[in-house]
Scaffold this active site. Structure first.
Site, PDB file in Angstrom:
ATOM      1  N   GLY A  70      29.191  81.204 -49.438  1.00  7.77           N
ATOM      2  CA  GLY A  70      28.224  81.061 -50.887  1.00  7.77           C
ATOM      3  C   GLY A  70      29.103  82.461 -51.540  1.00  7.77           C
ATOM      4  CG  ASN A 148      18.694  87.179 -53.425  1.00  4.94           C
ATOM      5  OD1 ASN A 148      19.628  87.622 -54.446  1.00  4.94           O
ATOM      6  ND2 ASN A 148      19.882  87.919 -53.087  1.00  4.94           N
ATOM      7  CB  SER A 196      25.820  78.991 -48.806  1.00  5.25           C
ATOM      8  OG  SER A 196      26.159  79.934 -47.434  1.00  5.25           O
ATOM      9  CB  ALA A 197      26.017  75.572 -44.676  1.00  6.65           C
ATOM     10  CG  HIS A 198      23.949  81.077 -43.760  1.00  7.25           C
ATOM     11  ND1 HIS A 198      23.087  82.319 -44.050  1.00  7.25           N
ATOM     12  CD2 HIS A 198      25.143  81.588 -44.867  1.00  7.25           C
ATOM     13  CE1 HIS A 198      23.735  82.682 -45.189  1.00  7.25           C
ATOM     14  NE2 HIS A 198      24.159  82.152 -45.322  1.00  7.25           N
ATOM     15  CB  CYS A 321      24.227  91.633 -48.365  1.00 13.94           C
ATOM     16  SG  CYS A 321      24.468  89.729 -48.431  1.00 13.94           S
TER      17      CYS A 321
HETATM   18  N1  PLP Z   1      24.317  83.677 -53.462  1.00 12.96           N
HETATM   19  C1  PLP Z   1      23.153  84.679 -53.055  1.00 12.96           C
HETATM   20  C2  PLP Z   1      21.912  83.932 -54.336  1.00 12.96           C
HETATM   21  C3  PLP Z   1      22.490  84.597 -52.096  1.00 12.96           C
HETATM   22  O1  PLP Z   1      20.856  84.663 -51.829  1.00 12.96           O
HETATM   23  C4  PLP Z   1      23.906  84.697 -51.322  1.00 12.96           C
HETATM   24  C5  PLP Z   1      23.206  85.480 -49.883  1.00 12.96           C
HETATM   25  O2  PLP Z   1      22.623  86.013 -49.523  1.00 12.96           O
HETATM   26  C6  PLP Z   1      25.261  84.389 -51.162  1.00 12.96           C
HETATM   27  C7  PLP Z   1      25.399  84.070 -52.460  1.00 12.96           C
HETATM   28  C8  PLP Z   1      26.394  84.808 -50.206  1.00 12.96           C
HETATM   29  O3  PLP Z   1      26.269  83.182 -49.654  1.00 12.96           O
HETATM   30  P1  PLP Z   1      27.043  83.545 -48.529  1.00 12.96           P
HETATM   31  O4  PLP Z   1      26.229  84.515 -47.295  1.00 12.96           O
HETATM   32  O5  PLP Z   1      26.502  81.832 -47.672  1.00 12.96           O
HETATM   33  O6  PLP Z   1      28.341  84.221 -47.907  1.00 12.96           O
END
Ligand code: PLP
Length: 375
Positions: A70, A148, A196-198, A321
Site C-alpha cells: 500500500g 486506519n 494492499s493485500a495483507h 508503523c
Molecule cells: N494506508 C493505510 C490507510 C494503512 O493502514 C496502511 C498500513 O497500515 C498503509 C497505507 C500502508 O500499507 P502497506 O503496509 O501495505 O505498505
C-alpha cells in the site's frame, strides 16, 4: 492462545489463498516476462488476477497496476501524478497514513506546494477547508477512504467532486476499506486508488494501484517493460495471485464478514461501558465494522497495551508503523486531543477469525489490567 485484536495492522493469510498461491511458489516458477511456456503460464495467472481485480473495482484490466504494498501504491499515485503534471499544488488531509503524509513532505521539499487540510473533532475531513484549498494549480487531491486509527469513513464522493470541479485529479488510499466496502471506482468517482493485500487476508508485500485511463503518471521504477514500462521488475506471481484471490473472497463474503466483525466490536464496546469507567470512543460517524479506538482517560495507552500483551491480548496504539515509538498519534492530535490525551488511546480491531469467547477474554483482561494499573 493469544487473542489477536489488531486486524487493522495486518491479517492472517487465508488458508484458501495460500492454497491458490502454492503452485506459483513451486512448480510454476517461470519469469512471467519470458516468452517460453513456463513464463507464459505465470503471465496467464497474472493476467487472470488483473482481470479479477478489475472486475471488483469495476474498471478495465489495463487500469490495474500491481505494486509491492500500500505504501508503494500511495507513493506512486502522489509522485507519479505530481511529476507528470504542470500543476504544482497537492492537497491532502491531516489524518492520512504516513505513506501519504511523508510522500507529501518529500514533494514539498522538492518545491511542490502542499496543503494539509484539517479534520473535525469527529475525525472527518473538513470539506469547506478542502474546497478552499483546491485551486486551479492543484494537480492532485488525496483523501483516504477510511482512517486506519479510528475507522472513520471519509466523504470521498464529495471530496472527489471538489477536486474535479477545479480540474484536479483525485486519489484515495483505500487500504483499510478494500475487502470491507465495494470499491467501485466509477461510483466512488476516483482517478487513482491504492490497496494492499495483507489487510484483507492476502499475502504481505503486494498491493495494487488503480489508475484511470488517460491519467498521466510518471514512472515509479525504470527497468523492464512490466506494468507498461512504468514499474519494471520481475513479477511476484504468487503474491499477485494471492492478492486477487483474497480480494475475491473478501468481496463475496463481505456482507457476512462485516456483520460478524461489527457484532464482535459492538459487544466489546458494550462490555467496556458496562465494566470500566472513564472510557470514550474516538471518532464519530460511519465507521469500519472492525475498528474501535478507545481512550482510557486516566491511563497510559502504552502501559495498558504492554499489560494486555502480557495477558495474551494483542491490540495497538495508533498505527502499527508508529507503534514502536512513543509519539502521540497525528490522527488523534488532528482531531483535537492534546498529546497526553492522544497517548491514552488504544485501537482494538476485530477480524473474521475472532470469536465471541475471545471478546469476553479480552474484556476480562482489560478489566484486570486496568484494575492493576489504576491501583
Ligand atoms: N494506508 C493505510 C490507510 C494503512 O493502514 C496502511 C498500513 O497500515 C498503509 C497505507 C500502508 O500499507 P502497506 O503496509 O501495505 O505498505
Amino acid at each position: 492462545m493469544a487473542v489477536y485484536l489488531d486486524h487493522a495492522a495486518t491479517t492472517a493469510l487465508d488458508a484458501r489463498v495460500l492454497q491458490a498461491m502454492m503452485p506459483y511458489l513451486g512448480a510454476v516458477f517461470g519469469n512471467a516476462s519470458s516468452v517460453h511456456s513456463a513464463g507464459q503460464e505465470a503471465m496467464h495467472a497474472i493476467d487472470r488476477s488483473r482481470e479479477k481485480v478489475a472486475a471488483i473495482l469495476r474498471c478495465t484490466a489495463d487500469e490495474v497496476y500491481f505494486t509491492s504494498c500500500g505504501t508503494e501504491s500511495d507513493n506512486w499515485a502522489l509522485c507519479g501524478v505530481a511529476q507528470a503534471s504542470k500543476r504544482k499544488r497537492i492537497v491532502t488531509t491531516a489524518i492520512e497514513h504516513h505513506a501519504v503524509l511523508r510522500t507529501c513532505q518529500a514533494l514539498a521539499d522538492n518545491g511542490f506546494d502542499v496543503v494539509v487540510v484539517p479534520v473535525t473533532q469527529a475525525g472527518i475531513v473538513d470539506l469547506d477547508a478542502l474546497g478552499a484549498a483546491i485551486d486551479d494549480n492543484t494537480a492532485l487531491v488525496s483523501v483516504m477512504h477510511a482512517n486506519n486509527e479510528t475507522g472513520i469513513v471519509q466523504p470521498i464522493l464529495q471530496a472527489a467532486a471538489l477536486a474535479h470541479a477545479k480540474g484536479a485529479l483525485f486519489h484515495t488510499d483505500a487500504v483499510q476499506t478494500a475487502g470491507v466496502y465495494p470499491l467501485d471506482v466509477q461510483a466512488l468517482g476516483v482517478d487513482l486508488l491504492s490497496l494492499s493485500a495483507h489487510k484483507f487476508y492476502g499475502p504481505k508485500g503486494v498491493g495494487a494501484l488503480y489508475v484511470r485511463k488517460g491519467v498521466r503518471l510518471a514512472n515509479l521504477l525504470w527497468g523492464g517493460s512490466q506494468e507498461k514500462g512504468l514499474r519494471g521488475g520481475t513479477y511476484n506471481t504468487a503474491a499477485i495471485v494471492g492478492l486477487a484471490e483474497a480480494l475475491s473472497f473478501a468481496q463475496s463474503e463481505m456482507q457476512a464478514d462485516n456483520a460478524y466483525t461489527a457484532s464482535l466490536r459492538d459487544a466489546f464496546w458494550q462490555g467496556l461501558n458496562d465494566k470500566v469507567h472513564s472510557v470514550c470512543r474516538m471518532g464519530e460517524g460511519e465507521s469500519l465494522p472492525s475498528v474501535l479506538n478507545v481512550r482510557f482517560c486516566d491511563v497510559s495507552g502504552a502501559t495498558l497495551l504492554f499489560a494486555l500483551d502480557q495477558a495474551g491480548v494483542q491490540a495497538s496504539a495508533g498505527s502499527a508503523c508508529t507503534a514502536g515509538s512513543l509519539v502521540a498519534s497525528h490522527v488523534l492530535r488532528a482531531m483535537g486531543l492534546d498529546e497526553g490525551q492522544a497517548m491514552q488511546c488504544v485501537r482494538f480491531s476485530f477480524g473474521k477469525d475472532n470469536t465471541m469467547q475471545q471478546v469476553q477474554q479480552a474484556l476480562d483482561a482489560v478489566v484486570a489490567c486496568l484494575g492493576r494499573i489504576r491501583s
